[in-house]
Design a protein around this motif. Structure first.
Motif, PDB file in Angstrom:
ATOM      1  N   ILE A 164      70.844  72.946   4.835  1.00  0.00           N
ATOM      2  CA  ILE A 164      71.028  72.217   6.087  1.00  0.00           C
ATOM      3  C   ILE A 164      70.630  73.048   7.296  1.00  0.00           C
ATOM      4  O   ILE A 164      69.992  72.536   8.231  1.00  0.00           O
ATOM      5  CB  ILE A 164      72.491  71.748   6.209  1.00  0.00           C
ATOM      6  CG1 ILE A 164      72.775  70.662   5.157  1.00  0.00           C
ATOM      7  CG2 ILE A 164      72.783  71.216   7.610  1.00  0.00           C
ATOM      8  CD1 ILE A 164      74.232  70.286   5.041  1.00  0.00           C
ATOM      9  N   LEU A 168      66.052  72.392   6.253  1.00  0.00           N
ATOM     10  CA  LEU A 168      65.847  71.097   6.896  1.00  0.00           C
ATOM     11  C   LEU A 168      65.299  71.223   8.317  1.00  0.00           C
ATOM     12  O   LEU A 168      64.418  70.450   8.711  1.00  0.00           O
ATOM     13  CB  LEU A 168      67.145  70.286   6.901  1.00  0.00           C
ATOM     14  CG  LEU A 168      67.581  69.670   5.562  1.00  0.00           C
ATOM     15  CD1 LEU A 168      68.876  68.884   5.739  1.00  0.00           C
ATOM     16  CD2 LEU A 168      66.500  68.758   4.993  1.00  0.00           C
ATOM     17  N   LYS A 176      61.935  65.248   7.325  1.00  0.00           N
ATOM     18  CA  LYS A 176      63.354  65.562   7.174  1.00  0.00           C
ATOM     19  C   LYS A 176      64.151  64.308   6.826  1.00  0.00           C
ATOM     20  O   LYS A 176      65.053  64.341   5.988  1.00  0.00           O
ATOM     21  CB  LYS A 176      63.889  66.192   8.467  1.00  0.00           C
ATOM     22  CG  LYS A 176      65.366  66.526   8.408  1.00  0.00           C
ATOM     23  CD  LYS A 176      65.787  67.384   9.602  1.00  0.00           C
ATOM     24  CE  LYS A 176      65.670  66.637  10.895  1.00  0.00           C
ATOM     25  NZ  LYS A 176      66.208  67.434  12.034  1.00  0.00           N
ATOM     26  N   ALA A 180      66.833  64.448   3.825  1.00  0.00           N
ATOM     27  CA  ALA A 180      68.162  64.831   4.326  1.00  0.00           C
ATOM     28  C   ALA A 180      69.293  63.918   3.840  1.00  0.00           C
ATOM     29  O   ALA A 180      70.363  64.430   3.463  1.00  0.00           O
ATOM     30  CB  ALA A 180      68.144  64.888   5.860  1.00  0.00           C
ATOM     31  N   CYS A 222      74.771  63.676   8.863  1.00  0.00           N
ATOM     32  CA  CYS A 222      73.527  63.186   8.266  1.00  0.00           C
ATOM     33  C   CYS A 222      72.733  62.346   9.253  1.00  0.00           C
ATOM     34  O   CYS A 222      71.559  62.612   9.511  1.00  0.00           O
ATOM     35  CB  CYS A 222      73.846  62.383   7.004  1.00  0.00           C
ATOM     36  SG  CYS A 222      72.403  61.564   6.286  1.00  0.00           S
ATOM     37  N   CYS A 226      69.225  63.352  11.257  1.00  0.00           N
ATOM     38  CA  CYS A 226      67.999  62.587  11.000  1.00  0.00           C
ATOM     39  C   CYS A 226      67.460  61.888  12.236  1.00  0.00           C
ATOM     40  O   CYS A 226      66.279  61.519  12.273  1.00  0.00           O
ATOM     41  CB  CYS A 226      68.246  61.554   9.906  1.00  0.00           C
ATOM     42  SG  CYS A 226      68.488  62.274   8.270  1.00  0.00           S
TER      43      CYS A 226
END
Length: 513
Positions: A164, A168, A176, A180, A222, A226
């Motif tokens: 993470i 990422l 990503k 992700a 998350c 993103c």
């Protein structure tokens, strides 16, 4: 030196490697294609050519631990005593990796297969792969999951933190977003379900709360990660607040609704990776709803995608099957957490999924498990009856015979019901590939229940039906050698010779001995 001809095509060379691995019992097709693919079904049927392979495939129906059931794969069982076979498969992987270092799928297959044999060896190989591919995020995810299975929980969490905060952020936003959600979902599941596995005596209320909070924060992180071009700050990742949860729930909903709206208008031309990404978004969104708003709210997310995304996920595609598998994972969250859930919801949902893929081993086993919890066995038999009535290949009958004889509680009618299934199977599949597997199951069943005369009749019918299949002839010697009288055995061997069927062992010498 090449024996027959040179194969220059890289794609053909890889295909031959995958076929060889599948032939040796390494599950290649099952995880990457839809169960309706003829190659997948044939591979599963071919696995049943041995008792060991049959036991491995059908073991999914007898796994008690639900976590183990979700991790199950139809890899043909290979015990450590099979040193030559194990060494050969390892050599195939080593040579393949040497010639095709860019084919990372081979690395994933290798580590997954090793994990079914020796978890320590799988971790060793996974670590070697990561040393040469330090930015290979899917392997990090697999490696972290294996660490968790090995009981190294803190090491597993460290791996996720590295992904993470190190790997990422190096990816562009679009790239990503494609990976992700899977990472965050896997990390959140690891935290959530590990707590359920630990004895409640060893946990305090504070520990349980912190685990749920961590899972919620990860699912919030998350969508934040993103939808932002900036890397996440670790301290902010675990700042729990109602305002943050509400904001993230809205972001999930808006992101999913945006894609579904494009699909409805025919604007969506997304590639395969993007379609899988949306499913992982849906899973993360549903989990967050489950933890903050309730179980049924998460179910509505999947129902909405099933209804509105048919153009993006046509039935009998790998993506549609993955959608069904994720939904199955979601509806079993309460059971995995030892929390109450209305049995009817689980049964109805699983029945809807298994009706779409009746020969998928995991979905079928979960449906049977759900019905068994309610003790309404007639529903299982009704489903099997209807599925077999429309079956077009042996796999459905194979599962039905096993469920009736080994999964459902045995009654006075068990033997007759299995015989009825077997008779229908060998009749409907008379001219199909894999029918010898059904005869094998027929013989094994009669042998198991001591039906010697039935087994003899089944054997003779089998060799008449598939007279040139050595597998069927050898079954006769395996199960009935001690049961056949001398003159019956002599007649059997004479009949075998008359069909010009020969094996490496001189069976006449066995009889005389």
């Amino acid at each position: 030196e090449f024996l027959l001809f040179v194969i220059d095509s890289i794609e053909t060379q890889l295909l031959l490697i995958y076929l060889l691995l599948e032939f040796m019992g390494v599950s290649v097709l099952y995880s990457h294609r839809n169960i309706t693919d003829p190659f997948v079904r044939k591979a599963l049927i071919a696995q049943c050519a041995t008792e060991e392979g049959t036991a491995s495939l059908l073991s999914v129906f007898s796994i008690d631990d639900i976590e183990e059931r979700f991790e199950w794969k139809p890899t043909a069982a290979t015990h450590k005593k099979h040193t030559a076979k194990i060494a050969f498969i390892r050599q195939v992987f080593k040579v393949a990796r040497q010639y095709f270092p860019e084919q990372k799928m081979l690395d994933m297959l290798w580590v997954n297969w090793e994990a079914s044999i020796d978890l320590k060896e799988a971790l060793k190989i996974g670590k070697q792969v990561l040393q040469s591919n330090k930015d290979y995020i899917p392997m990090y995810n697999l490696y972290s999951q294996l660490l968790r299975r090995a009981g190294q929980i803190e090491e597993s969490k460290k791996i996720y933190k590295v992904i993470i905060h190190t790997y990422l952020p190096k990816k562009k936003r679009k790239n990503k977003e494609a990976i992700a959600p899977l990472i965050y979902r896997s990390y959140a599941e690891s935290c959530l379900f590990y707590e359920a596995a630990v004895s409640t005596k060893a946990k305090t209320k504070k520990d349980q709360l912190s685990s749920l909070d961590m899972c919620i924060n990860l699912l919030c992180s998350c969508i934040e990660d993103c939808t932002s071009d900036q890397p996440l700050v670790e301290k902010k990742m675990f700042q729990y607040s109602d305002e943050r949860i509400i904001r993230c729930l809205k972001s999930y909903k808006d992101r999913i609704d945006s894609v579904l709206a494009d699909v409805a208008q025919g604007k969506n031309k997304k590639q395969q990776m993007d379609s899988f990404m949306l499913l992982e978004y849906a899973m993360c969104y549903s989990m967050l709803l489950y933890l903050t708003a309730g179980f049924e709210q998460g179910c509505k997310v999947f129902e909405k995608i099933f209804q509105q995304a048919e153009a993006l996920y046509p039935r009998q595609t790998t993506q549609h099957q993955y959608l069904c598998l994720l939904y199955a994972r979601y509806i079993h969250i309460p059971l995995r957490l030892k929390q109450p859930v209305p049995p009817k919801i689980v049964k109805d949902a699983m029945k809807g999924l298994v009706l779409q893929y009746p020969t998928h081993p995991l979905l079928l086993s979960l449906y049977v498990r759900a019905e068994l919890r309610s003790s309404l066995l007639f529903r299982v038999r009704q489903f099997l009856e209807r599925a077999c009535a429309t079956a077009s290949e042996p796999l459905m009958f194979l599962f039905a015979m096993h469920i009736e004889s080994s999964v459902l509680p045995q009654t006075d009618g068990t033997v007759s019901r299995v015989h009825s299934l077997a008779e229908r199977a060998v009749d409907l599949c008379r001219n199909m590939s894999g029918q010898e597997i059904l005869w094998a199951q027929y013989l094994r069943f009669d042998h198991r229940f001591g039906k010697v005369e039935n087994a003899k009749r089944a054997l003779y019918r089998a060799v008449y039906t598939v007279p040139h299949n050595k597998f069927v002839w050898l079954l006769g010697f395996k199960y009935l050698l001690k049961e056949l009288r001398v003159h019956e055995l002599a007649e059997f061997i004479e009949f075998m010779s008359g069909k010009d069927v020969h094996i490496r062992t001189f069976v006449e010498e066995i009889v005389q001995g």
